[in-house]
Design an enzyme around this catalytic site. Structure first.
Site, PDB file in Angstrom:
ATOM      1  N   CYS A   1       0.853  -1.210   0.229  1.00 40.33           N
ATOM      2  CA  CYS A   1       0.173  -0.027  -0.095  1.00 40.33           C
ATOM      3  C   CYS A   1       0.794   1.253  -0.014  1.00 40.33           C
ATOM      4  O   CYS A   1       0.407   2.386  -0.213  1.00 40.33           O
ATOM      5  CB  CYS A   1      -1.002   0.060   1.266  1.00 40.33           C
ATOM      6  SG  CYS A   1      -1.985  -1.318   1.101  1.00 40.33           S
TER       7      CYS A   1
ATOM      8  N   HIS B   1      -3.210   7.116   2.056  1.00 39.30           N
ATOM      9  CA  HIS B   1      -3.942   5.935   1.501  1.00 39.30           C
ATOM     10  C   HIS B   1      -5.243   5.667   1.996  1.00 39.30           C
ATOM     11  O   HIS B   1      -5.754   5.946   3.136  1.00 39.30           O
ATOM     12  CB  HIS B   1      -3.031   4.837   2.014  1.00 39.30           C
ATOM     13  CG  HIS B   1      -3.407   3.429   1.647  1.00 39.30           C
ATOM     14  ND1 HIS B   1      -3.790   2.949   0.424  1.00 39.30           N
ATOM     15  CD2 HIS B   1      -3.414   2.148   2.647  1.00 39.30           C
ATOM     16  CE1 HIS B   1      -4.193   1.654   0.791  1.00 39.30           C
ATOM     17  NE2 HIS B   1      -3.865   1.228   2.010  1.00 39.30           N
TER      18      HIS B   1
ATOM     19  N   ASN C   1     -10.285  -0.164  -0.341  1.00 40.20           N
ATOM     20  CA  ASN C   1      -8.827  -0.020  -0.354  1.00 40.20           C
ATOM     21  C   ASN C   1      -8.089  -0.651  -1.478  1.00 40.20           C
ATOM     22  O   ASN C   1      -8.359  -1.890  -1.796  1.00 40.20           O
ATOM     23  CB  ASN C   1      -8.510  -0.764   1.081  1.00 40.20           C
ATOM     24  CG  ASN C   1      -7.105  -0.691   1.373  1.00 40.20           C
ATOM     25  OD1 ASN C   1      -6.095  -0.481   0.273  1.00 40.20           O
ATOM     26  ND2 ASN C   1      -6.533  -0.985   2.287  1.00 40.20           N
TER      27      ASN C   1
HETATM   28  O1  UT7 Z   1      -4.025  -1.161   3.216  1.00 44.13           O
HETATM   29  C1  UT7 Z   1      -3.412  -1.339   4.371  1.00 44.13           C
HETATM   30  C2  UT7 Z   1      -3.532  -2.395   5.319  1.00 44.13           C
HETATM   31  N1  UT7 Z   1      -4.922  -2.563   5.712  1.00 44.13           N
HETATM   32  C3  UT7 Z   1      -5.538  -1.698   6.467  1.00 44.13           C
HETATM   33  O2  UT7 Z   1      -5.096  -0.525   7.034  1.00 44.13           O
HETATM   34  C4  UT7 Z   1      -6.847  -2.238   7.250  1.00 44.13           C
HETATM   35  C5  UT7 Z   1      -6.597  -1.844   8.728  1.00 44.13           C
HETATM   36  N2  UT7 Z   1      -7.585  -2.508   9.646  1.00 44.13           N
HETATM   37  C6  UT7 Z   1      -9.148  -2.112   9.568  1.00 44.13           C
HETATM   38  O3  UT7 Z   1      -9.420  -1.372   8.701  1.00 44.13           O
HETATM   39  C7  UT7 Z   1     -10.160  -2.843  10.519  1.00 44.13           C
HETATM   40  O4  UT7 Z   1      -9.134  -3.713  11.496  1.00 44.13           O
HETATM   41  C8  UT7 Z   1     -10.660  -3.666   9.652  1.00 44.13           C
HETATM   42  C9  UT7 Z   1     -12.119  -3.066   9.022  1.00 44.13           C
HETATM   43  C10 UT7 Z   1     -10.317  -4.895   8.925  1.00 44.13           C
HETATM   44  C11 UT7 Z   1     -11.634  -4.490  10.878  1.00 44.13           C
HETATM   45  O5  UT7 Z   1     -12.266  -3.549  11.633  1.00 44.13           O
HETATM   46  P1  UT7 Z   1     -12.135  -3.851  13.421  1.00 44.13           P
HETATM   47  O6  UT7 Z   1     -12.960  -2.678  13.668  1.00 44.13           O
HETATM   48  O7  UT7 Z   1     -10.729  -3.651  13.474  1.00 44.13           O
HETATM   49  O8  UT7 Z   1     -12.915  -4.960  13.851  1.00 44.13           O
HETATM   50  P2  UT7 Z   1     -12.350  -6.349  14.482  1.00 44.13           P
HETATM   51  O9  UT7 Z   1     -11.505  -7.198  13.356  1.00 44.13           O
HETATM   52  O10 UT7 Z   1     -11.656  -5.834  15.594  1.00 44.13           O
HETATM   53  O11 UT7 Z   1     -13.613  -7.261  14.687  1.00 44.13           O
HETATM   54  C12 UT7 Z   1     -14.684  -6.505  15.523  1.00 44.13           C
HETATM   55  C13 UT7 Z   1     -15.951  -7.587  15.321  1.00 44.13           C
HETATM   56  C14 UT7 Z   1     -15.596  -8.984  15.832  1.00 44.13           C
HETATM   57  O12 UT7 Z   1     -16.223  -9.622  16.362  1.00 44.13           O
HETATM   58  P3  UT7 Z   1     -16.387  -9.888  18.029  1.00 44.13           P
HETATM   59  O13 UT7 Z   1     -15.181 -10.727  18.013  1.00 44.13           O
HETATM   60  O14 UT7 Z   1     -16.011  -8.418  18.497  1.00 44.13           O
HETATM   61  O15 UT7 Z   1     -17.771 -10.658  18.205  1.00 44.13           O
HETATM   62  C15 UT7 Z   1     -15.222  -9.605  14.398  1.00 44.13           C
HETATM   63  O16 UT7 Z   1     -15.718 -10.817  14.183  1.00 44.13           O
HETATM   64  O17 UT7 Z   1     -16.458  -7.298  14.308  1.00 44.13           O
HETATM   65  C16 UT7 Z   1     -16.520  -8.805  13.595  1.00 44.13           C
HETATM   66  N3  UT7 Z   1     -16.264  -8.854  12.112  1.00 44.13           N
HETATM   67  C17 UT7 Z   1     -17.291  -8.584  11.395  1.00 44.13           C
HETATM   68  N4  UT7 Z   1     -18.613  -8.275  11.536  1.00 44.13           N
HETATM   69  C18 UT7 Z   1     -19.225  -8.016  10.543  1.00 44.13           C
HETATM   70  C19 UT7 Z   1     -15.050  -8.527  11.423  1.00 44.13           C
HETATM   71  N5  UT7 Z   1     -15.581  -8.500  10.023  1.00 44.13           N
HETATM   72  C20 UT7 Z   1     -16.736  -8.292   9.882  1.00 44.13           C
HETATM   73  C21 UT7 Z   1     -17.415  -8.207   8.738  1.00 44.13           C
HETATM   74  N6  UT7 Z   1     -18.787  -8.001   9.322  1.00 44.13           N
HETATM   75  N7  UT7 Z   1     -17.018  -7.992   7.624  1.00 44.13           N
END
Ligand code: UT7
Length: 325
Positions: free
Chosen positions: A111, A250, A280
Site C-alpha cells: 500500500c 492511502h 482499499n
Molecule cells: O491497506 C493497508 C492495510 N490494511 C489496513 O489498513 C486495514 C486496517 N484495519 C482495518 O481497517 C480494520 O481492522 C478492519 C476493517 C479490517 C476490521 O475492523 P475492526 O474494527 O478492527 O474489527 P475487528 O477485527 O476488531 O472485529 C470486531 C468484530 C469481531 O467480532 P467480535 O469478536 O467482537 O464478536 C469480528 O468478528 O467485528 C467482527 N467482524 C465483522 N462483522 C461483520 C469482522 N469483520 C466483520 C464483517 N462483518 N465484515
C-alpha cells in the site's frame, strides 16, 4: 531543477460490488462495513482483465493530461502487489501496450508502493538519467482476496492511477520519507505463490495463496506511523499541518483518516477521501485519489500537498510537494 507532476490519470473497472452484494457472500452487512470502514462499494476487475490492463488505461489518461508525446517517457514504474505474473514485470507489459521504448520495472511496497515509486521516479530525473517518468499504482486485489474471509474481503477493491513526472516551472517535489519494518511481515502477507512456498495443491487447500491480514494490528500501526511520517516531511519543508492545503492519504479505512485529522487538529475537508466508492485499492489508492482531486479542481497551483501510504512490509512513507499545474 524543479520536478513535479505533469499529468494524472486513473482507471476503475466497470463492475461494482456493493456491501449488500457482499452480505450475500459472507456473514456481514452494509451497516457494519460502512461504520467500521466508510466503504460503500468497490470495483472488481473483469474476468479477462489483469493489473496491466488497468495500469495501461490509467497511463493513457495521464499522458493525455500531461499533453506530452508518449515517446518522451523514458521509464515506466508500476507499484503493485498483484502483478500479472512473477515475471515478466507488469511495467514491461504496460510499456509494450503503450507502444513506447522505455525501461520498465515493478516496485513492491504494497500500500506504500506509489509513495516509493514516486520517490524513485523523482530520483531518476534528479540524477539526470531520465527526463520524464511514468509512475503507476495498479492493483487487482480481488485476485488475492479470500472471498470467504469477511475480515479482509470487505475492505479491498481494484483500480489504477498514474502520474507523469518531469521538470516543472514552479513548485514540485519538496521532501520524501520512506520506511520499511520487515519484522511485521506476517501482519499482511500472501504466504504462498513465491519462492518460500510454491502455489501447490497443499497451499491452495490451506488458502495460503490468498492474502492474510491482521486488521487490528495494521490499524494500530497505521494510526501510529501516519503522524510520524507526515511530521517528517513537514519538517523537511519547514511547514506545519496548518500550511498543508490537502492531505491525500492511502484509502484504507476512514476511521484511520479521521483519527489523523483529529491528531493534527485539521478539518476532515483537508483530507481527500474516496474510499466509499472504491474501497482499499492498495498501491493504486493514492494515485487514483490524486487524479480525482486534480480533475475535481481541488488542486490549485502553489498548493502544498502531502501524500501518505502505509501497509504490507510493513512499510510506510509520505511525500510533500507543491502542485505546479
Ligand atoms: O491497506 C493497508 C492495510 N490494511 C489496513 O489498513 C486495514 C486496517 N484495519 C482495518 O481497517 C480494520 O481492522 C478492519 C476493517 C479490517 C476490521 O475492523 P475492526 O474494527 O478492527 O474489527 P475487528 O477485527 O476488531 O472485529 C470486531 C468484530 C469481531 O467480532 P467480535 O469478536 O467482537 O464478536 C469480528 O468478528 O467485528 C467482527 N467482524 C465483522 N462483522 C461483520 C469482522 N469483520 C466483520 C464483517 N462483518 N465484515
Amino acid at each position: 531543477m524543479k520536478i513535479g507532476i505533469l499529468g494524472t490519470g486513473s482507471y476503475l473497472p466497470e463492475k461494482v460490488l456493493t456491501n449488500d452484494d457482499l452480505s450475500k457472500m459472507v456473514d456481514t452487512n452494509d451497516e457494519w462495513i460502512r461504520t467500521r470502514t466508510g466503504i460503500k462499494e468497490r470495483r472488481i476487475v473483469a474476468e479477462n482483465e489483469a493489473t496491466s490492463d488497468l495500469a495501461y488505461r490509467a497511463a493513457e489518461k495521464a499522458i493525455e493530461d500531461a499533453g506530452i508525446d508518449r515517446n518522451e517517457i523514458e521509464l515506466v514504474i508500476v507499484a503493485t502487489m498483484t502483478a500479472d505474473h512473477a515475471t515478466p514485470s507488469t511495467a514491461a507489459i504496460v510499456q509494450d501496450k503503450l507502444g513506447i521504448r522505455a525501461s520498465a520495472f515493478d516496485l513492491s511496497a504494497a500500500c506504500t508502493g506509489f509513495i516509493y515509486a514516486y520517490t524513485t521516479g523523482y530520483s531518476f530525473i534528479k540524477a539526470g538519467i531520465y527526463k520524464k517518468v511514468l509512475v503507476i499504482g495498479a492493483e487487482s486485489m480481488s485476485r488475492v482476496v479470500d472471498w470467504e474471509d469477511r475480515g479482509t474481503c470487505i475492505l479491498f477493491g481494484d483500480g489504477a492511477g498514474a502520474v507523469v513526472l518531469g521538470e516543472v516551472e514552479s513548485g514540485g517535489f519538496i521532501g520524501s520519507h520512506l520506511v520499511a519494518d520487515g519484522s511485521g511481515a506476517c501482519e499482511l502477507i500472501v504466504p504462498a505463490g513465491g519462492s518460500r512456498k510454491p502455489a501447490n495443491i497443499e497451499a491452495i487447500q490451506n488458502k495460503e495463496i490468498y492474502m492474510q491480514m491482521n486488521g487490528r494490528e495494521i490499524f494500530k500501526f497505521a494510526v501510529k506511523v501516519f503522524p510520524e511520517t507526515v511530521e517528517n516531511v513537514l519538517k523537511q519543508g519547514n511547514i506545519t499541518p496548518d500550511d498543508v492545503d490537502l492531505f491525500i492519504p492511502h484509502q484504507a479505512n476512514v476511521r484511520i483518516i479521521e483519527s489523523i485529522a483529529k491528531r493534527f487538529k485539521q478539518p476532515m475537508d483537508k483530507f481527500f477521501v474516496n474510499l466509499q466508492k472504491y474501497g482499499n485499492t492498495s498501491g493504486a489508492s493514492v494515485p487514483i485519489a490524486i487524479d480525482e482531486a486534480n480533475k475535481e479542481g481541488k488542486l490549485k497551483k502553489g498548493d502544498k500537498i502531502v501524500i501518505v501510504g502505509f501497509g504490507g512490509g510493513l512499510t510506510y512513507g509520505s511525500i510533500l510537494f507543491e502542485w505546479s499545474k
